[in-house]
Motif scaffolding. Structure first.
Motif, PDB file in Angstrom:
ATOM      1  N   GLY A  28       0.814  -1.200   0.000  1.00  0.00           N
ATOM      2  CA  GLY A  28       0.000   0.000   0.000  1.00  0.00           C
ATOM      3  C   GLY A  28       0.852   1.256   0.000  1.00  0.00           C
ATOM      4  O   GLY A  28       0.474   2.281   0.548  1.00  0.00           O
ATOM      5  N   GLY A  29       2.054   1.175  -0.538  1.00  0.00           N
ATOM      6  CA  GLY A  29       2.898   2.363  -0.631  1.00  0.00           C
ATOM      7  C   GLY A  29       4.012   2.395   0.397  1.00  0.00           C
ATOM      8  O   GLY A  29       4.762   3.364   0.478  1.00  0.00           O
ATOM      9  N   VAL A  30       4.156   1.335   1.211  1.00  0.00           N
ATOM     10  CA  VAL A  30       5.202   1.309   2.239  1.00  0.00           C
ATOM     11  C   VAL A  30       6.548   0.886   1.660  1.00  0.00           C
ATOM     12  O   VAL A  30       7.604   1.173   2.216  1.00  0.00           O
ATOM     13  CB  VAL A  30       4.810   0.347   3.392  1.00  0.00           C
ATOM     14  CG1 VAL A  30       5.751   0.482   4.562  1.00  0.00           C
ATOM     15  CG2 VAL A  30       3.388   0.614   3.826  1.00  0.00           C
ATOM     16  N   LEU A  31       6.481   0.213   0.509  1.00  0.00           N
ATOM     17  CA  LEU A  31       7.697  -0.357  -0.087  1.00  0.00           C
ATOM     18  C   LEU A  31       8.865   0.625  -0.179  1.00  0.00           C
ATOM     19  O   LEU A  31      10.001   0.263   0.157  1.00  0.00           O
ATOM     20  CB  LEU A  31       7.357  -0.920  -1.471  1.00  0.00           C
ATOM     21  CG  LEU A  31       8.465  -1.634  -2.217  1.00  0.00           C
ATOM     22  CD1 LEU A  31       8.950  -2.841  -1.423  1.00  0.00           C
ATOM     23  CD2 LEU A  31       7.979  -2.095  -3.598  1.00  0.00           C
ATOM     24  N   PRO A  32       8.615   1.874  -0.588  1.00  0.00           N
ATOM     25  CA  PRO A  32       9.751   2.780  -0.743  1.00  0.00           C
ATOM     26  C   PRO A  32      10.558   2.974   0.538  1.00  0.00           C
ATOM     27  O   PRO A  32      11.731   3.345   0.475  1.00  0.00           O
ATOM     28  CB  PRO A  32       9.100   4.093  -1.188  1.00  0.00           C
ATOM     29  CG  PRO A  32       7.796   3.691  -1.787  1.00  0.00           C
ATOM     30  CD  PRO A  32       7.350   2.500  -1.031  1.00  0.00           C
ATOM     31  N   LEU A  33       9.936   2.726   1.683  1.00  0.00           N
ATOM     32  CA  LEU A  33      10.676   2.796   2.946  1.00  0.00           C
ATOM     33  C   LEU A  33      11.978   2.003   2.878  1.00  0.00           C
ATOM     34  O   LEU A  33      12.989   2.384   3.454  1.00  0.00           O
ATOM     35  CB  LEU A  33       9.856   2.141   4.056  1.00  0.00           C
ATOM     36  CG  LEU A  33       8.824   2.901   4.837  1.00  0.00           C
ATOM     37  CD1 LEU A  33       8.189   1.980   5.854  1.00  0.00           C
ATOM     38  CD2 LEU A  33       9.503   4.037   5.542  1.00  0.00           C
ATOM     39  N   PHE A  34      11.894   0.883   2.200  1.00  0.00           N
ATOM     40  CA  PHE A  34      12.996  -0.071   2.258  1.00  0.00           C
ATOM     41  C   PHE A  34      13.969   0.084   1.110  1.00  0.00           C
ATOM     42  O   PHE A  34      14.975  -0.614   1.051  1.00  0.00           O
ATOM     43  CB  PHE A  34      12.427  -1.500   2.313  1.00  0.00           C
ATOM     44  CG  PHE A  34      11.574  -1.696   3.519  1.00  0.00           C
ATOM     45  CD1 PHE A  34      12.155  -1.993   4.742  1.00  0.00           C
ATOM     46  CD2 PHE A  34      10.200  -1.516   3.464  1.00  0.00           C
ATOM     47  CE1 PHE A  34      11.380  -2.138   5.878  1.00  0.00           C
ATOM     48  CE2 PHE A  34       9.424  -1.653   4.592  1.00  0.00           C
ATOM     49  CZ  PHE A  34      10.003  -1.960   5.804  1.00  0.00           C
ATOM     50  N   LYS A  35      13.669   1.007   0.185  1.00  0.00           N
ATOM     51  CA  LYS A  35      14.577   1.229  -0.946  1.00  0.00           C
ATOM     52  C   LYS A  35      15.909   1.748  -0.411  1.00  0.00           C
ATOM     53  O   LYS A  35      15.948   2.603   0.463  1.00  0.00           O
ATOM     54  CB  LYS A  35      13.957   2.244  -1.920  1.00  0.00           C
ATOM     55  CG  LYS A  35      12.736   1.718  -2.660  1.00  0.00           C
ATOM     56  CD  LYS A  35      13.089   1.320  -4.105  1.00  0.00           C
ATOM     57  CE  LYS A  35      12.060   0.372  -4.711  1.00  0.00           C
ATOM     58  NZ  LYS A  35      10.801   1.015  -5.022  1.00  0.00           N
ATOM     59  N   GLY A  36      16.972   1.200  -0.907  1.00  0.00           N
ATOM     60  CA  GLY A  36      18.292   1.684  -0.500  1.00  0.00           C
ATOM     61  C   GLY A  36      18.756   1.098   0.824  1.00  0.00           C
ATOM     62  O   GLY A  36      19.839   1.397   1.306  1.00  0.00           O
ATOM     63  N   LEU A  37      17.922   0.267   1.418  1.00  0.00           N
ATOM     64  CA  LEU A  37      18.302  -0.294   2.730  1.00  0.00           C
ATOM     65  C   LEU A  37      19.300  -1.444   2.583  1.00  0.00           C
ATOM     66  O   LEU A  37      20.000  -1.798   3.522  1.00  0.00           O
ATOM     67  CB  LEU A  37      17.029  -0.775   3.439  1.00  0.00           C
ATOM     68  CG  LEU A  37      17.113  -0.952   4.943  1.00  0.00           C
ATOM     69  CD1 LEU A  37      17.492   0.349   5.632  1.00  0.00           C
ATOM     70  CD2 LEU A  37      15.784  -1.462   5.488  1.00  0.00           C
ATOM     71  N   GLU A  38      19.355  -2.020   1.420  1.00  0.00           N
ATOM     72  CA  GLU A  38      20.277  -3.122   1.118  1.00  0.00           C
ATOM     73  C   GLU A  38      20.129  -4.293   2.075  1.00  0.00           C
ATOM     74  O   GLU A  38      21.101  -4.823   2.607  1.00  0.00           O
ATOM     75  CB  GLU A  38      21.726  -2.609   1.084  1.00  0.00           C
ATOM     76  CG  GLU A  38      21.931  -1.688  -0.089  1.00  0.00           C
ATOM     77  CD  GLU A  38      23.319  -1.075  -0.146  1.00  0.00           C
ATOM     78  OE1 GLU A  38      24.125  -1.339   0.766  1.00  0.00           O
ATOM     79  OE2 GLU A  38      23.564  -0.333  -1.098  1.00  0.00           O
ATOM     80  N   LEU A  39      18.882  -4.669   2.287  1.00  0.00           N
ATOM     81  CA  LEU A  39      18.633  -5.857   3.103  1.00  0.00           C
ATOM     82  C   LEU A  39      19.019  -7.097   2.316  1.00  0.00           C
ATOM     83  O   LEU A  39      18.726  -7.189   1.126  1.00  0.00           O
ATOM     84  CB  LEU A  39      17.145  -5.969   3.432  1.00  0.00           C
ATOM     85  CG  LEU A  39      16.540  -5.092   4.515  1.00  0.00           C
ATOM     86  CD1 LEU A  39      15.073  -5.428   4.681  1.00  0.00           C
ATOM     87  CD2 LEU A  39      17.274  -5.289   5.825  1.00  0.00           C
ATOM     88  N   GLN A  40      19.644  -8.054   3.011  1.00  0.00           N
ATOM     89  CA  GLN A  40      19.896  -9.349   2.349  1.00  0.00           C
ATOM     90  C   GLN A  40      18.648 -10.232   2.445  1.00  0.00           C
ATOM     91  O   GLN A  40      18.440 -11.111   1.641  1.00  0.00           O
ATOM     92  CB  GLN A  40      21.070 -10.058   3.026  1.00  0.00           C
ATOM     93  CG  GLN A  40      22.366  -9.297   2.871  1.00  0.00           C
ATOM     94  CD  GLN A  40      23.382  -9.785   3.894  1.00  0.00           C
ATOM     95  OE1 GLN A  40      23.095  -9.888   5.082  1.00  0.00           O
ATOM     96  NE2 GLN A  40      24.574 -10.083   3.418  1.00  0.00           N
ATOM     97  N   GLY A  41      17.847  -9.958   3.461  1.00  0.00           N
ATOM     98  CA  GLY A  41      16.602 -10.713   3.627  1.00  0.00           C
ATOM     99  C   GLY A  41      15.482 -10.074   2.821  1.00  0.00           C
ATOM    100  O   GLY A  41      15.728  -9.324   1.880  1.00  0.00           O
ATOM    101  N   THR A  42      14.238 -10.366   3.240  1.00  0.00           N
ATOM    102  CA  THR A  42      13.101  -9.887   2.449  1.00  0.00           C
ATOM    103  C   THR A  42      12.128  -9.093   3.318  1.00  0.00           C
ATOM    104  O   THR A  42      12.148  -9.186   4.549  1.00  0.00           O
ATOM    105  CB  THR A  42      12.335 -11.077   1.832  1.00  0.00           C
ATOM    106  OG1 THR A  42      11.893 -11.921   2.904  1.00  0.00           O
ATOM    107  CG2 THR A  42      13.213 -11.877   0.883  1.00  0.00           C
TER     108      THR A  42
END
Ligand code: FAD
Length: 522
Positions: A28-42
């Motif tokens: 619902g639009g939360v995805l961009p929060l995690f952009k650039g975070l470079e998580l190895q997980g999901t």
């Protein structure tokens, strides 16, 4: 990135934030929060599971569920949250809390079980390094089957994570001897609320070590624990002895946990429970049987018995090379001095692993009947020995004289086995205190006798009556709703220390918001 976070969590309090449709693929639009975070997980935006727990009394809607691949991922998520004014983070183990302790409404939940399970036994055999999201049943199976070794202190039920029980205490019938699970850990890797990944032990970052153990997830997320091991026995003799008199039950239980009056022989496990003096299939005599086929002959109950009976549950370890007659003899010597109702004794012989997995069978049955998934209004208390007889009179023999539709655990432990530098809170006085576990396993009304609200009210009535009567007790697996005063009273003279620890390791109050001890600050 911060701008995106602000979109969801700006000046509003968490409770008044807009509900997000987290079921959508992009959150619902939360995805961009995690952009650039470079998580190895999901990151998963289907957060339905993360908003529930075993108690099923509360629900919440997290923004996202993170499945970390490493401790560094956990640190990245905490740092992300720390850059917003309101975001919180909850580590979730197996979500076996009762009152939303592992929830983060409109926050981020970290699914610790999804991290790769590491269970590495040291070549010396003295300890095992285990990931924080490992289940205790996985630890048991690996240590016993590959190495013939086992941890010393357990919980009754092993479908719980290492990090989840170490955040509370982790108790069972071995605690009188080895202390709770928190006393059987020599090193931790923790990601603090500051986003630091630190190794801690009694000698290294010791304040963090003592804070985290029993710390209700408030100071850091446990990503690895070093757990003491000992040789695993092959077999267990499992015994139940029924008592009609409370004073006989407590005298024997206390005698056994205090070292059997100085004899060198000791049971390896001492627990107990109260049950109803009737033929009720759930709450009564049949609940004292070990197997449905075991006879329970009520003619052995003395006429003086009251509405409630008590059962001491004991276990003795031995190995295959021990002669059965020698085990029998040893057992008779130890049981012979106890004051149980003669004729009301049952016993069983099973492998060590079967014994430790005994609650798994109950889980399977409860799942089949549906009560595993029904709400569980459980109440767990530590009650001082000085007031346990009063507790029996006002709670077991009165409020609960018809039972609760599940086990009413009752067994003593020793304060000297609990290091008070750790964060667990115990009753104020005395060496011996009792665990009281009211584990309701019944359907709510209309199928069962009480509605969920009535079960919760009964729990509150028990807590209130304990307070009114001046009973020295503390909640185990505590929760106080929205009451900060409840928490202050819970911690008592340890409140300042707990606050100072929070200020050091999670100053913005990012972690474990479900307990509502501290408010997120910026
Ligand atoms: P969760 O419920 O997921 O989390 C509990 C708390 O710990 C939360 O605050 C969470 O944020 C925090 N947390 C979780 N993982 C971590 C981590 N890695 N690092 C830091 N914090 C973390 N307890 C006993 O002592 N003895 C028993 O015999 C026992 N038997 C039980 C049987 C059943 C069927 C159930 C439902 C519970 C039982 N419990 C027992 C209670 C149990 O120990 C606690 O509820 C424990 O918190 C559950 O562990 P979990 O892994 O499901 O943790």
């Amino acid at each position: 990135m911060i701008a995106y976070i602000e979109r969801f969590v700006h000046e509003n309090e968490v409770e008044s934030m807009p509900e997000l449709d987290s079921g959508e693929e992009d959150g619902g639009g939360v995805l961009p929060l995690f952009k650039g975070l470079e998580l190895q997980g999901t990151v998963d935006f289907d957060t339905a599971a993360g908003g529930k727990d075993f108690g099923d009394l509360q629900s919440s809607q997290p923004l996202a569920m993170i499945r970390p691949a490493s401790s560094e991922d956990v640190a990245r998520v905490i740092k992300l949250a720390s850059r917003s004014p309101h975001l919180t983070v909850a580590a979730q183990g197996n979500r076996h809390s009762i009152n939303g302790q592992a929830m983060a409404h409109q926050g981020l939940v970290i699914d610790m079980k999804s991290m790769e399970t590491r269970i590495q036994v040291d070549p010396s055999g003295s300890h095992v390094d285990v990931s924080g999201g490992a289940l205790w049943e996985e630890v048991l199976k690996r240590c016993v089957s590959d190495h013939g070794l086992a941890p010393r202190s357990w919980t009754d039920y092993l479908g719980l994570t290492v990090g989840g029980t170490l955040s509370n205490a982790g108790v069972s019938g071995q605690a009188f001897r080895y202390g709770p699970q928190t006393e059987n850990v020599t090193e931790l890797e923790v990601v603090t609320g500051n986003g630091d990944v630190l190794v801690c032990s009694p000698n290294q970052n010791s304040e963090l070590f003592f804070s985290v153990l029993g710390g209700l997830g408030q100071f850091g997320i446990i990503t690895r624990a070093r757990i003491l091991l000992q040789p695993a026995p092959d077999m267990v003799r499992w015994i139940r002895l029924v008592y009609s008199e409370f004073s006989d039950f407590t005298t024997d239980a206390e005698f056994l946990v205090s070292g059997g009056g100085g004899t060198s022989d000791s049971f390896d496990y001492v627990e107990g429970f109260a049950f109803v003096n009737s033929d009720d299939p759930v709450n009564g005599w049949p609940s004292a049987q070990l197997h449905p086929g075991h006879p329970f002959d009520p003619t052995h109950i003395p006429p003086s018995a009251g509405p409630v009976l008590y059962c001491l549950e004991l276990a003795l370890h031995y190995n295959n090379h021990h002669r059965r007659s020698a085990v029998d003899k040893r057992l008779e010597r130890m049981v012979g001095v106890l004051r149980y109702c003669r004729g009301l004794r049952v016993e069983s012989e099973l492998s060590y692993v079967e014994f430790l997995l005994r609650v798994k069978r109950a889980e399977e049955e409860a799942k089949a009947s549906g009560i595993w998934d029904a709400p569980h209004a459980w109440l767990n208390l530590f009650v001082s020995k000085a007031h346990i007889a009063l507790f029996d009179a006002v709670v077991f023999k009165n409020i609960l004289k018809h039972g609760i539709g599940g086990p009413m655990l009752l067994y003593p432990m020793l304060r000297s086995k609990w290091d008070n530098r750790k964060s667990v809170i115990l009753p104020a006085e005395g060496e011996i205190f009792y665990l009281v576990g009211l584990l309701r396993f019944s359907f709510p009304y209309p199928k069962g006798l009480l509605s969920v609200d009535e079960m919760i009210s009964q729990n509150q009535e028990i807590v209130e009556i304990c307070k009114r009567k001046g009973i020295d007790f503390k909640l185990y697996l505590p929760h106080y709703g929205d009451s900060k005063e409840g928490w202050r009273q819970h911690f008592g003279n340890q409140w300042t220390r707990f606050q100072q620890r929070k200020a050091s390791f999670d100053p913005r109050a990012i972690l474990a918001p479900g307990l509502k001890i501290f408010s997120r600050n910026w």
